[in-house]
Design a protein around this motif. Sequence first.
Motif, PDB file in Angstrom:
ATOM      1  N   LEU A 104      14.521   3.323 -17.710  1.00 64.21           N
ATOM      2  CA  LEU A 104      14.189   2.540 -18.907  1.00 64.21           C
ATOM      3  C   LEU A 104      14.253   3.394 -20.176  1.00 64.21           C
ATOM      4  CD1 LEU A 104      11.332   0.348 -17.439  1.00 64.21           C
ATOM      5  CD2 LEU A 104      13.565  -0.454 -18.263  1.00 64.21           C
ATOM      6  N   ASP A 138       9.056  -7.654 -19.795  1.00 63.67           N
ATOM      7  CA  ASP A 138       8.702  -7.463 -18.383  1.00 63.67           C
ATOM      8  C   ASP A 138       9.652  -8.306 -17.529  1.00 63.67           C
ATOM      9  OD1 ASP A 138       5.855  -6.513 -16.758  1.00 63.67           O
ATOM     10  OD2 ASP A 138       7.188  -7.946 -15.752  1.00 63.67           O
ATOM     11  N   ILE A 150       5.432   1.282 -18.173  1.00 56.43           N
ATOM     12  CA  ILE A 150       5.243   1.193 -16.723  1.00 56.43           C
ATOM     13  C   ILE A 150       4.684   2.542 -16.289  1.00 56.43           C
ATOM     14  CG2 ILE A 150       6.431   0.989 -14.504  1.00 56.43           C
ATOM     15  CD1 ILE A 150       8.438  -0.819 -15.786  1.00 56.43           C
ATOM     16  N   GLY A 151       3.749   2.540 -15.354  1.00 59.29           N
ATOM     17  CA  GLY A 151       3.169   3.795 -14.874  1.00 59.29           C
ATOM     18  C   GLY A 151       4.123   4.525 -13.941  1.00 59.29           C
ATOM     19  N   GLN A 152       3.656   5.625 -13.405  1.00 60.44           N
ATOM     20  CA  GLN A 152       4.522   6.463 -12.552  1.00 60.44           C
ATOM     21  C   GLN A 152       3.656   7.129 -11.505  1.00 60.44           C
ATOM     22  OE1 GLN A 152       6.775   9.280 -14.830  1.00 60.44           O
ATOM     23  NE2 GLN A 152       6.741  10.812 -13.247  1.00 60.44           N
ATOM     24  N   ASN A 177      -2.559  11.173 -19.085  1.00 57.58           N
ATOM     25  CA  ASN A 177      -3.509  10.076 -18.904  1.00 57.58           C
ATOM     26  C   ASN A 177      -4.940  10.474 -19.274  1.00 57.58           C
ATOM     27  OD1 ASN A 177      -4.149   7.417 -18.266  1.00 57.58           O
ATOM     28  ND2 ASN A 177      -2.778   7.414 -16.501  1.00 57.58           N
ATOM     29  N   ASN A 203       9.283  -9.407 -14.543  1.00 61.44           N
ATOM     30  CA  ASN A 203       8.691 -10.315 -13.550  1.00 61.44           C
ATOM     31  C   ASN A 203       7.652 -11.267 -14.117  1.00 61.44           C
ATOM     32  OD1 ASN A 203      10.074  -9.068 -11.196  1.00 61.44           O
ATOM     33  ND2 ASN A 203       8.937  -7.288 -11.929  1.00 61.44           N
ATOM     34  N   ILE A 232      12.038   4.575 -12.325  1.00 62.31           N
ATOM     35  CA  ILE A 232      12.088   3.415 -13.243  1.00 62.31           C
ATOM     36  C   ILE A 232      11.859   3.860 -14.680  1.00 62.31           C
ATOM     37  CG2 ILE A 232      11.024   1.216 -13.894  1.00 62.31           C
ATOM     38  CD1 ILE A 232      10.358   0.653 -11.089  1.00 62.31           C
ATOM     39  N   HIS A 265       3.935  12.540 -15.147  1.00 64.45           N
ATOM     40  CA  HIS A 265       2.670  11.833 -15.339  1.00 64.45           C
ATOM     41  C   HIS A 265       1.535  12.760 -14.921  1.00 64.45           C
ATOM     42  CE1 HIS A 265      -0.162   8.338 -13.895  1.00 64.45           C
ATOM     43  NE2 HIS A 265      -0.682   9.026 -14.894  1.00 64.45           N
ATOM     44  N   GLY A 320       4.541  -4.757 -18.340  1.00 59.29           N
ATOM     45  CA  GLY A 320       3.290  -5.383 -18.782  1.00 59.29           C
ATOM     46  C   GLY A 320       2.198  -5.381 -17.732  1.00 59.29           C
ATOM     47  N   GLY A 321       2.046  -4.275 -16.988  1.00 59.99           N
ATOM     48  CA  GLY A 321       1.014  -4.185 -15.952  1.00 59.99           C
ATOM     49  C   GLY A 321      -0.195  -3.374 -16.392  1.00 59.99           C
ATOM     50  N   GLY A 322      -0.807  -2.705 -15.417  1.00 58.14           N
ATOM     51  CA  GLY A 322      -2.047  -1.965 -15.671  1.00 58.14           C
ATOM     52  C   GLY A 322      -1.881  -0.851 -16.683  1.00 58.14           C
ATOM     53  N   HIS A 323      -0.804  -0.078 -16.554  1.00 56.74           N
ATOM     54  CA  HIS A 323      -0.614   1.027 -17.496  1.00 56.74           C
ATOM     55  C   HIS A 323      -0.416   0.482 -18.909  1.00 56.74           C
ATOM     56  CE1 HIS A 323       0.334   4.876 -19.123  1.00 56.74           C
ATOM     57  NE2 HIS A 323       1.560   4.520 -19.439  1.00 56.74           N
TER      58      HIS A 323
HETATM   59  O1  JB2 Z   1      12.475  -2.598 -14.373  1.00 58.07           O
HETATM   60  C1  JB2 Z   1      11.497  -3.145 -14.906  1.00 58.07           C
HETATM   61  C2  JB2 Z   1      10.265  -3.370 -14.227  1.00 58.07           C
HETATM   62  N1  JB2 Z   1       9.842  -3.088 -12.962  1.00 58.07           N
HETATM   63  C3  JB2 Z   1       8.556  -3.501 -12.886  1.00 58.07           C
HETATM   64  N2  JB2 Z   1      11.542  -3.536 -16.224  1.00 58.07           N
HETATM   65  C4  JB2 Z   1      10.483  -4.150 -16.856  1.00 58.07           C
HETATM   66  N3  JB2 Z   1      10.627  -4.499 -18.130  1.00 58.07           N
HETATM   67  N4  JB2 Z   1       9.309  -4.367 -16.214  1.00 58.07           N
HETATM   68  C5  JB2 Z   1       9.205  -3.984 -14.931  1.00 58.07           C
HETATM   69  N5  JB2 Z   1       8.182  -4.043 -14.076  1.00 58.07           N
HETATM   70  C6  JB2 Z   1       6.850  -4.575 -14.434  1.00 58.07           C
HETATM   71  O2  JB2 Z   1       5.969  -3.468 -14.638  1.00 58.07           O
HETATM   72  C7  JB2 Z   1       6.195  -5.417 -13.376  1.00 58.07           C
HETATM   73  O3  JB2 Z   1       6.630  -6.755 -13.432  1.00 58.07           O
HETATM   74  C8  JB2 Z   1       4.716  -5.271 -13.730  1.00 58.07           C
HETATM   75  O4  JB2 Z   1       4.283  -6.253 -14.661  1.00 58.07           O
HETATM   76  C9  JB2 Z   1       4.627  -3.886 -14.377  1.00 58.07           C
HETATM   77  C10 JB2 Z   1       3.976  -2.855 -13.463  1.00 58.07           C
HETATM   78  O5  JB2 Z   1       2.593  -3.145 -13.405  1.00 58.07           O
HETATM   79  P1  JB2 Z   1       1.577  -2.535 -12.358  1.00 58.07           P
HETATM   80  O6  JB2 Z   1       0.217  -2.936 -12.795  1.00 58.07           O
HETATM   81  O7  JB2 Z   1       2.015  -2.899 -10.994  1.00 58.07           O
HETATM   82  O8  JB2 Z   1       1.756  -0.968 -12.427  1.00 58.07           O
HETATM   83  P2  JB2 Z   1       1.704   0.032 -13.656  1.00 58.07           P
HETATM   84  O9  JB2 Z   1       2.866   0.897 -13.460  1.00 58.07           O
HETATM   85  O10 JB2 Z   1       1.550  -0.636 -14.957  1.00 58.07           O
HETATM   86  O11 JB2 Z   1       0.357   0.846 -13.421  1.00 58.07           O
HETATM   87  C11 JB2 Z   1       0.188   1.717 -12.327  1.00 58.07           C
HETATM   88  O12 JB2 Z   1       0.300   3.056 -12.721  1.00 58.07           O
HETATM   89  C12 JB2 Z   1      -0.666   3.465 -13.697  1.00 58.07           C
HETATM   90  C13 JB2 Z   1      -0.368   4.887 -14.071  1.00 58.07           C
HETATM   91  C14 JB2 Z   1      -1.205   1.436 -11.762  1.00 58.07           C
HETATM   92  O13 JB2 Z   1      -1.347   2.120 -10.541  1.00 58.07           O
HETATM   93  C15 JB2 Z   1      -2.281   1.854 -12.731  1.00 58.07           C
HETATM   94  O14 JB2 Z   1      -3.556   1.709 -12.145  1.00 58.07           O
HETATM   95  C16 JB2 Z   1      -2.073   3.300 -13.148  1.00 58.07           C
HETATM   96  N6  JB2 Z   1      -3.059   3.652 -14.165  1.00 58.07           N
END
Ligand code: JB2
Length: 192
Positions: A80, A33, A68-70, A132, A35, A76, A148, A9-12
């Motif tokens: 998943l 999520d 989740i992004g990569q 993307n 966390n 990860i 990605h 549930g993050g940025g992606h």
């Molecule tokens: O194992 C997991 C896990 N590990 C991290 N299982 C589950 N269900 N959730 C997990 N998470 C969660 O993913 C974290 O708690 C967090 O809420 C989310 C990752 O969010 P974040 O904003 O840090 O990164 P992102 O991967 O969504 O986005 C990144 O990559 C995208 C491609 C950012 O750099 C973005 O700007 C970019 N567009």
Amino acid sequence: MKEIILIGGGGHCRSVIDVIEMEGKFKIAGIVDNNLEIGDKILGYEVIGCDDELEKLRKKYDYALVTIGQIKSAEIRIKLFSLLKNLNYNLPVIISPRAYVSKHSFIDEGTVVMHDVLINANAKVGKNCIINSKALIEHDVVIEDNCHISTGATVNGGVVLGKNSFFGSGAIAKEYIKIEENSFIKARSLVK
Ligand code: JB2
């Protein structure tokens, strides 16, 4: 409308929510999520559990997507994706209505095609990929599983990108080259 749960549930995830809402094929039932707290909201959608609860949630929901992004590693997302497959979830292809995807191309399960992407004729995109926003995937390109392609990247005609790779924002691949698996292509680089 079919219900879908989103894993991460993050940025992606926030970007993907926008695409799913615009596509209008799925109703988002909640976010999983590890966390965040149950009941937290992401763009109005509730966090409904963590990965340990995916088995129980499967009784209620048929569709799921890894959101989740990569960047540094595909690990990860691979973990998943395979967990969801083992639990027998359906992983749809999500395509923004703002993308152009040739009818002569093929996109495999669990892949998301974001806003303003162009995927040209005879291109093939594997499973569990992120194409993307504003990326260009030219004719005859093969993107293998778990890649990605970042924002605004250009993958020219006939390129093969090996599995589990990251292709950075604004990077350009010259036509008909093979890029090995697990590659990390830096933003704005020119790959010959
Ligand atoms: O194992 C997991 C896990 N590990 C991290 N299982 C589950 N269900 N959730 C997990 N998470 C969660 O993913 C974290 O708690 C967090 O809420 C989310 C990752 O969010 P974040 O904003 O840090 O990164 P992102 O991967 O969504 O986005 C990144 O990559 C995208 C491609 C950012 O750099 C973005 O700007 C970019 N567009």
